[in-house]
Design a protein around this motif. Structure first.
Motif, PDB file in Angstrom:
ATOM      1  N   SER D  42       0.835  -1.195   0.000  1.00 13.00           N
ATOM      2  CA  SER D  42       0.000   0.000   0.000  1.00 13.00           C
ATOM      3  C   SER D  42       0.870   1.245   0.000  1.00 13.00           C
ATOM      4  CB  SER D  42      -0.883   0.029   1.245  1.00 13.00           C
ATOM      5  OG  SER D  42      -1.638  -1.135   1.320  1.00 13.00           O
ATOM      6  N   GLU D  86      -6.814   1.565   0.003  1.00 14.05           N
ATOM      7  CA  GLU D  86      -7.106   0.450   0.885  1.00 14.05           C
ATOM      8  C   GLU D  86      -8.302   0.830   1.754  1.00 14.05           C
ATOM      9  OE1 GLU D  86      -3.742  -0.272   3.343  1.00 14.05           O
ATOM     10  OE2 GLU D  86      -4.105  -2.415   3.427  1.00 14.05           O
ATOM     11  N   ASP D 162      -5.740  -0.937  -4.651  1.00 16.57           N
ATOM     12  CA  ASP D 162      -5.233  -1.545  -3.432  1.00 16.57           C
ATOM     13  C   ASP D 162      -6.235  -2.575  -2.923  1.00 16.57           C
ATOM     14  OD1 ASP D 162      -3.748  -2.125  -1.248  1.00 16.57           O
ATOM     15  OD2 ASP D 162      -3.421  -0.046  -0.649  1.00 16.57           O
ATOM     16  N   GLU D 163      -5.917  -3.816  -3.110  1.00 14.38           N
ATOM     17  CA  GLU D 163      -6.737  -4.937  -2.663  1.00 14.38           C
ATOM     18  C   GLU D 163      -8.200  -4.834  -3.055  1.00 14.38           C
ATOM     19  OE1 GLU D 163      -5.845  -6.662   0.943  1.00 14.38           O
ATOM     20  OE2 GLU D 163      -3.850  -5.810   1.093  1.00 14.38           O
TER      21      GLU D 163
HETATM   22 MG   LIG Z   1      -2.040  -2.599   2.317  1.00 13.38          MG
END
Ligand SMILES: [Mg+2]
Ligand SMILES: Nc1ncnc2c1ncn2[C@@H]1O[C@H](COP(=O)(O)OP(=O)(O)OP(=O)(O)O)[C@@H](O)[C@H]1O
Ligand SMILES: Nc1ncnc2c1ncn2[C@@H]1O[C@H](COP(=O)(O)OP(=O)(O)OP(=O)(O)O)[C@@H](O)[C@H]1O
Ligand SMILES: [Mg+2]
Lengths: 256, 368, 307, 238, 435
Positions: D42, D86, D162-163
């Motif tokens: 991140s 995130e 991010d994810e």
């Molecule tokens: Mg992260």
């Protein structure tokens, strides 16, 4: 009589019907799973059971006694512990303090003890410190006891949350996506932890998850929720092969 | 004969806080007084010229700060006598300190009876509310022959509140109960009085008495006129500042108030003081400056008549306090003064009319 | 009836000050979620700047160099003062708030409080202890409408302040700047990821808030022409009450609550003994909040808010 | 090379999160970064979008121009690099539509905005159903969709994700990834993806980097990485 | 640890480098004894030394006032402070290091109350002897101790529970008036309540009861805020508390029997230094006990995430109620003491200005920290006293200082720091106690 029994629970947010005619019965020691597409109402069901929202209709019985309408802390005190999907930890408190605080309702010294630091209070604090450390050890985070939570890796934070939920002494533990944001290795660790918890504490577990590996390997019975309604309930195999579940949730490619 | 002892005079004044103007006036007056003493080569006590020093301290217009200031001046600076604090909310607790340490204190401006009550060491330089209230009530009755009055005052401030009560009492004694037809109040720092004034206008009052400070006077008078009030408005000594006119302008012309001295048409010492102050600071001194000046004059006279300054500050304080209590007919710029047993002066009030040029004209004098 | 109407007029004028100041307060409050305790003092500074500008213009006009009618001076004063005061706001933002953006909100509140004290004391040190009288830019005319007295100034004040409120409301609801402001209120950390220049928006917010305070200051000067360094304190705190009573981040709410506060104060003084005014007026406010715990238009407390 | 990063170092106070990493993105690629919790994934994205300050000596260029001279908002508005942070970070007090509109704050081509919004709704019909709901009350998955939609609105040269799979139901996860691929192919958007779910990420991308404790330890094309025994052991669950 | 010990109020100005290392292993007991020596020295030799140096008096407040008033006296004043304080404290601390450590070690083996009592007794002796030099010092001390109580109790709400409460002056006023009515009514002859009802001599003993009553009245008043706090939080609660403050003030202004705006005077002189000191020590002790207990930690949980607290069996309503009433109680007690130190109260004292003052102390010192509150209250009280000669500029310097602190330490000087008496009193001859 089941440990936790829910009958015909329905809930609306304004005009939105988030949960409809939901039924559940959990026996001691059981592990149950709840799956379903995003926005199906899974978290809402948790919030309804643990008293954060009050159901529009329906009954919730814990050990035969109705608990709908009680304040969350009362419900928690009677034996429903939970974790949150979006990690709700206390930013300025240490790991140990988190777990100790979850003993709140079982503390045996009153305000008097808090104000004057009586020997009873010291004994009691020592006792819950010991118990909290045991729980932290069980979660493999005992070495972090004195850390503030925001500094911890995500996975550790999840485990702290779980230790905290266990510290309330639950009969049923509610876990809302306990492995979200974890990598496969941590996932396996988490599964081991859940098994350990189940074995050593003998409590029932109710689990929301999107990681199929986890649900399928751990759960005895799985419910599938779509648009607030349970469309299927059964053992992992049954669920995996249920066409409605594949259609609404799993997707063909995944199953293949 | 060694060096003549230094005489320290404490000035406890609000330099910051709500009423910095009052602090400024006190300070300027005190500095002028000191100049005079310096010019004379010191304060003459029993033939010896003593140098004088002023200890000016800020009490931030807060009670606890005034107490600290007094304690500090008495125990640390070892002043012989204290002038101030000005407003009652500081003078009452500060007077307690002075009395406990047996240090003479004279508050030029505090009108609350508690300031001097049962405190042999505490004096004041102005008349009290119980005197001024009836003065105004009588004046209005005699001058205009009205029977229905209205009062507008600040409930949260002790001076206006006290005076309003005494006026009400005096007025109702003259005209019977209920003759104060509207008794309205507001809170410190309010700027809008329209609701209260509407009530007053509605009540059928013939005159409005408002014992307020000059900044509020300007607002009250203007707003009253905007709401259609055309009858007289009468005030008290707190109007007696050059700023009243500056802020209020023509709206205040023709109004009356009771006070300690009239600046316009003043003669003799009073005029001298006013001219000197104006030359130096650019505006006509407020009553608080004049009263501080007189208070310092009294202090000076008391020290002189005490006869000797030994340097033992406790003895000297006692001596000064006794001398002060004995002062008769002190001829100040705000009138002649003699102290009662309580340490309050017996002095005359003056009714001032604001002329059409915006000057404070002497109208008549009312003595107890 | 006349009596009642008169008080409505009174309350409208008084309320419009609370509303105007609450509005500026609410601007900053709704964007940065900060209690801008310096706002009352910015109002004071605005009034003084207005005083300076107006006096300057009046003098200029009196020299005969360019003779300006009163209303032109008024308009010029308002515009110039808005401009100048907005810089004060921007400086306050730069010095007192930007460094504290990640800090607990209460810390920023304390900085604001302190900046306020500095502004007051600074004014006292610069201008001396005397109060100043705001020049009467327009001839005061009183109309007697069936026993109800209305002045042209009152009408002007109410109209001008309502106009500013409406403009601001539209600005916040309709423009993307307004939307960016509301977003910042929620989570300013990710606002730059939307391509929104955070500092500019923050500065703009303070500038607008302060400019409004200047307008309020000048109108106040017209209605209550006595200025002193501490005049902003009480207003600041009451605006604080109004801004929040209106509901977090709601411009309309702040306006409404400002007027409501004015009405409550005036009418309580009308109906009850006026000595009890604050006691009753604030009990009413307290009760309102007990029954509407999130103000008029506010949203429930959100856990996302920092300390 | 569209974006090139050299010697990127970032620290949070005393904690060093990145110890000088080098990588690049070519136009139209899908690249993923995988790594354990706390590896600095991140942080890498945050550094590119200028959310965290980088240490001196770090260099980042976008199409040859220095990226570091742009503050965060201009990285989005001038360079067209958008970032799905995130934990989604939606503006919970704004509605779904307002969230999308806000993301166009600095766009010059205002006339295209309505059409773009419709495209987002075409990709995520669920959002259209919730169009005037406050985004704070959306379910987790709905929020993720909105976050991606928002990034789509603000900049489409490069998207940093991010994810995105976190908390998504399996079916939806697939459709999100399909949508991303669609955006990639139709718009030519370069995608830099950070994922815990390494298998999925590697299947989806063409190249990958492996980050460990703030340093890049492995890179290569995704198929190779998928087959790499070390990667298998550490990130693919054996 | 080290850094904070240095900042704690009773300690000498921070030494540098080698000196610091040399002093590093002195236990608290050693420092206290060293300071005791210094104040004794001042008590017996101060006057003589001042005469010798040509200072008219012993400089109060470490000479700052003198320096600001008469800058020319600076060298002499500094020399005085050095000779009377810095040098003796440094030397003694160094000399008695070993015995002090030995003593501390012995003491710590006894039940904790004993070493605590010893330390407090020495601290009191220091303050007493220091104050003996002038009444001004005593007054400053008393008001500072009261400020500590106020700050600490406000920190319970604003720091530990994370609400922005503006009602503290209101609680203080309730306590001040309730206590005053009790003592003035019973033990003093005055014009409002008539002659004394009980013999004067009894008053001193019943004063603690009066204070307790004052605290209880304030705590009852706190219900007005505590109950709305169940439904609302944060900003809304802030204005509820502000409204409460206005209401209390206005109410007292309208209560003629306590003097209305004129205020209430002639309180008996009960608030002696030992009285104020004991109240303050008790307050610090109890509040510290409370916030460190698990019950007290519930406040933090409510602040950081109320929903989570609720789900973890914490009764959040009770927690809020306890916090408000508890904090208000101490504010009330502080108010009672305040009234009896000044021997006069009026409603104007308990306004916005007082609020700003207390808030500043809390946030300056540090949120969520007993240390912080002590440091904040002591340093700001002392500073504002010492800077008094600057008049108007004082009100520019102090706010500037606060702004700087906020910018560089947004949560205050010493935030989120537990006050552990036991650790504080530890001997420091072993390396593990050094940290
Ligand atoms: Mg992260
Ligand atoms: N407070 C609320 N007000 C209005 N709508 C709500 C509220 N909370 C949830 N919803 C709506 O209820 C639905 C169910 O939400 P819920 O959070 O239970 O979903 P979920 O099954 O947990 O999904 P996910 O797996 O994505 O977390 C969603 O459509 C959501 O938008
Ligand atoms: N705001 C912050 N303050 C201090 N340290 C931070 C902060 N954010 C991240 N870190 C630290 O920097 C390191 C890298 O964090 P980063 O969030 O980039 O990891 P990640 O690879 O994204 O992990 P995850 O899979 O948990 O999201 C970690 O050690 C983390 O603890
Ligand atoms: Mg969910």
């Amino acid at each position: 009589m089941a440990l936790l029994e829910i009958r015909h629970m329905t809930h609306h947010f304004g005009g939105l019907r988030a949960v409809h005619d939901y039924n559940l019965s959990i026996e001691p020691g059981q592990v149950r799973g709840l799956i379903g597409p995003n926005g199906a109402g899974k978290t809402t069901i948790f919030n309804l059971i643990t008293g954060i929202y009050r159901p529009s209709e329906g009954q919730i019985l814990l050990d035969g006694a109705p608990i709908a309408g009680l304040a969350p802390y009362q419900i928690a005190d009677r034996g429903l512990g939970r974790t949150f999907q979006d990690l709700r930890l206390w930013r300025h408190m240490t790991v140990l303090e988190h777990v100790k605080l979850a003993h709140y309702s079982k503390l045996r010294y009153g305000l008097f003890g808090a104000f004057f630091g009586t020997p009873a209070r010291h004994r009691e604090e020592d006792r819950i410190t010991r118990r909290s450390m045991e729980l932290l050890e069980m979660m493999n985070v005992a070495h972090l006891a004195d850390q503030l939570v925001p500094n911890l890796p995500y996975g550790a934070q999840r485990r702290v949350e779980m230790a905290r939920a266990l510290a309330t002494g639950p009969k049923v533990l509610f876990l809302d996506e306990p492995t979200a944001g974890m990598n496969p290795e941590e996932l396996i660790q988490m599964m081991a932890i859940i098994r350990k918890v189940r074995q050593s504490l003998g409590l029932a577990i109710f689990l929301i998850e999107h990681r199929l590996k986890m649900v399928m390997e751990l759960c005895d019975i799985i419910q599938t929720l779509v648009f607030g309604e349970v469309i299927a309930e059964g053992s992992p195999e049954e669920i995996q092969n249920n066409p409605a579940v594949i259609e609404a949730y799993l997707g063909k490619e995944i199953v293949e | 004969w060694g060096k003549a002892e230094l005489i320290k005079v404490g000035i406890n004044a609000p330099m910051t806080g709500d009423i910095p103007k009052v602090g400024e006036g006190s300070k300027f007056a005190a500095q002028m007084w000191l100049e005079d003493i310096k010019a004379a080569g010191g304060l003459d006590v029993g033939g010896v010229k003593h140098p004088v020093e002023l200890v000016i301290e800020d009490n931030e217009s807060k009670a606890e700060s005034a107490v600290k200031t007094n304690t500090k001046m008495i125990t640390e600076d070892e002043v012989l006598v204290i002038v101030g604090p000005q407003s009652s909310k500081q003078a009452v607790p500060a007077g307690d300190v002075a009395n406990n340490y047996k240090t003479p204190m004279i508050s030029p401006w505090s009108t609350n009876p508690d300031t001097t009550k049962d405190r042999p060491y505490v004096f004041r330089g102005c008349f009290l509310d119980p005197f001024q209230g009836p003065v105004v009530a009588n004046f209005i009755t005699n001058e205009f022959g009205f029977t229905k009055a209205a009062v507008l005052y600040d409930v949260a401030s002790d001076y206006p509140k006290g005076l309003a009560e005494f006026f009400k009492k005096a007025w109702e004694e003259l005209h019977g109960p209920g003759s104060v037809v509207a008794y309205e109040s507001f809170t410190t720092k309010d700027a809008d009085f329209s609701s209260q004034l509407t009530n007053i206008i509605n009540s059928g009052a013939e005159v409005l008495f408002t014992p307020q400070y000059y900044n509020e006077v300007a607002l009250i008078v203007q707003q009253a006129h905007e709401l259609g009030w055309k009858k007289p408005i009468v005030g008290s000594d707190s109007w007696g500042s050059a700023e009243t006119i500056e802020l209020c302008g023509a709206a205040c012309h023709g109004l009356f108030f009771s006070t300690h001295y009239a600046a316009a048409g003043a003669t003799g010492k009073t005029k001298e003081f006013i001219d000197r102050y104006q030359a130096k600071h650019g505006y006509i001194p407020d009553d608080v400056a004049a009263l501080t000046w007189d208070a310092l004059g009294i202090v000076g006279q008391a020290i002189s008549t005490c006869g000797k300054i030994t340097g033992d500050v406790e003895d000297d304080r006692q001596c000064v306090r006794d001398a002060m209590a004995k002062i008769k007919e002190y001829d100040g710029i705000t009138g002649k003064m003699t102290f009662t047993e309580e340490g309050d002066p017996i002095k005359c009030a003056v009714i001032v009319k604001i002329s059409d040029k915006g000057e404070y004209e002497f109208y008549k004098s009312v003595c107890p | 009836m006349v009596f009642f109407l008169q008080n409505i007029i009174n309350a409208l004028q008084w309320g419009s000050f609370y509303a105007m100041i609450a509005l500026g307060y609410s601007m900053v409050y709704s964007i940065l979620m900060l209690f801008n305790f310096a706002h009352g003092d910015i109002f004071m500074v605005g009034a003084y700047i207005g005083f300076g500008v107006a006096t300057g213009l009046v003098t200029l006009s009196a020299t005969g160099f360019i003779a300006l009618p009163g209303w032109v001076i008024l308009v010029l004063t308002i515009l110039l003062s808005m401009f100048l005061t907005s810089f004060v706001g921007m400086i306050v933002e730069r010095v007192g708030y930007r460094p504290l953006r990640d800090a607990p909100r209460a810390s920023a509140a304390i900085t604001g409080l302190m900046i306020g004290i500095i502004l007051e004391t600074g004014n006292l040190a610069l201008m001396g202890a005397r109060r100043v009288s705001f020049p009467p830019l327009i001839e005061s005319v009183t109309y007697n409408i069936g026993g109800v007295f209305v002045t042209n100034k009152k009408i002007l004040i109410v109209v001008v302040s309502l106009a500013f409120m409406l403009a601001l409301h539209l600005f916040v609801q309709r423009t993307r700047y307004g939307m960016a402001m509301r977003a910042m209120a929620f989570d300013f950390v990710v606002v730059p990821l939307m391509g929104v220049p955070v500092n500019t928006i923050a500065r703009l917010t303070f500038a607008i808030g302060s400019a409004l305070a200047a307008v309020a200051g000048i109108l106040f000067g017209l209605a209550y022409p006595v200025l002193d360094p501490y005049m902003g304190i009480v207003f600041g705190w009451k605006a604080f009450v109004a801004a929040i009573l209106g509901g977090r981040g709601s411009i309309m709410g702040a306006t409404l609550a400002g007027f409501l506060l004015g009405f409550i104060e005036i009418f309580v003084a009308m109906i009850f003994p006026s000595t009890l005014r604050d006691l009753i007026a604030y009990s009413i406010i307290l009760l309102i909040l007990v029954f509407r715990p999130h103000g008029f238009f506010g949203e429930p407390y959100s856990a996302r808010l920092r300390l | 090379m569209q974006l090139s990063v050299e010697n990127l170092r970032v620290s949070y106070g005393r904690i060093k999160a990145l110890h000088g990493i080098d990588f690049h993105l070519d136009k139209g690629e899908i690249v993923c970064i995988i790594g354990a919790n706390g590896a600095g994934k991140s942080t890498t994205l945050r550094a590119i979008s200028r959310m965290v300050p980088v240490e001196p000596g770090s260099r980042m260029t976008y199409m040859g121009q220095d990226l570091l001279k742009h503050p965060a908002d201009r990285v989005v508005s001038r360079l067209g690099i958008s970032h799905v942070p995130e934990g989604r970070r939606l503006f919970g007090n704004l509605t779904v539509l307002e969230n999308l509109q806000l993301a166009t704050f600095a766009r010059k081509d205002r006339e295209n905005i309505p059409a773009d919004i419709d495209r987002v709704f075409a990709i995520f019909p669920r959002l259209q159903e919730r169009v005037s709901q406050k985004s704070g009350t959306l379910s987790g998955g709905e929020q993720q969709m909105l976050a991606i939609g928002r990034a789509f609105m603000s900049g489409r040269k490069i998207m940093l994700l991010d994810e995105p799979s976190m908390g998504l139901a399996p079916l939806l996860m697939l459709s999100v990834f399909k949508a991303l691929r669609e955006i990639n192919q139709r718009e030519g958007t370069t995608i830099l993806l950070v994922e815990q779910n390494a298998r999925l990420a590697l299947q989806f991308s063409s190249r990958g980097y492996v980050l460990e404790n703030g340093s890049l330890v492995l890179q290569g094309n995704s198929a190779e990485l998928l087959a790499n025994p070390d990667v298998k052991k550490a990130y693919l669950g054996g | 640890m080290e850094a904070n010990r240095d900042k704690s109020p009773s300690h000498p100005p921070r030494g540098k480098g080698a000196l610091r290392r040399a002093c590093g292993r002195v236990p608290l007991l050693g420092w206290l004894l060293a300071i005791l020596c210094a104040v004794l020295l001042e008590h017996y030799l101060g006057k003589a030394l001042a005469d010798l140096l040509g200072l008219r008096k012993i400089p109060v407040l470490l000479g700052v006032v003198t320096i600001l008033k008469k800058p020319l006296l600076m060298p002499k004043t500094v020399l005085f402070v050095f000779l009377i304080y810095a040098l003796p404290i440094g030397l003694t601390a160094r000399l008695i290091r070993e015995p002090a450590n030995w003593l501390a070690e012995r003491l710590m083996r006894m039940p904790v109350l004993i070493p605590a009592a010893v330390h407090l007794a020495i601290l009191y002796a220091i303050l007493h002897i220091w104050g003996d030099v002038s009444a001004y010092r005593v007054l400053t001390l008393k008001l500072t101790l009261i400020a500590v109580m106020l700050t600490l109790s406000l920190n319970v709400i604003n720091g530990y529970m994370g609400e922005f409460s503006c009602s503290h002056p209101g609680f203080m006023a309730l306590g001040a008036y309730a206590t005053s009515v009790f003592t003035v009514g019973l033990f003093a002859t005055d014009k409002i309540f008539g002659p004394a009802l009980l013999p004067e001599a009894l008053g001193v003993y019943l004063f603690p009861v009066a204070l307790f009553l004052g605290g209880m009245v304030a705590a009852l008043g706190a219900l007005v805020i505590a109950i709305p706090s169940f439904r609302t939080r944060g900003d809304y609660l802030a204005i509820i508390s502000l409204a409460f403050l206005f209401i209390v003030k206005s109410m007292i202004e309208n209560l003629e029997f306590v003097g209305g705006p004129r205020g209430l005077s002639s309180q008996p002189d009960y608030a002696s230094l030992p009285m104020v000191f004991s109240a303050c020590a008790l307050c610090v002790w109890i509040i510290n006990n409370f916030v460190r207990s698990t019950i007290g930690k519930a406040l933090n949980a409510v602040r950081d995430d109320e929903m989570a607290a609720d789900a973890m069996t914490v009764n959040t309503r009770r927690t809020k109620m306890v916090a408000f009433m508890f904090a208000a109680f101490w504010a009330g007690v502080a108010g009672g003491l305040f009234a009896h130190v000044l021997r006069y109260v009026n409603p104007a004292t308990f306004g916005i200005q007082k609020l700003a003052e207390v808030l500043a102390m809390v946030y300056f010192g540090g949120l969520n920290s007993v240390y912080g509150s002590i440091v904040g209250a002591v340093s700001l009280s002392m500073l504002s006293e010492a800077l008094r000669p600057l008049e108007i500029f004082k009100w520019i310097i102090i706010p500037l200082l606060l702004i700087l602190v906020m910018i560089f330490r947004p949560t205050g000087l010493i935030a989120f720091k537990e006050f552990d008496g036991r650790r504080l009193m530890q001997p420091r001859n072993r390396p593990d106690n050094e940290v």
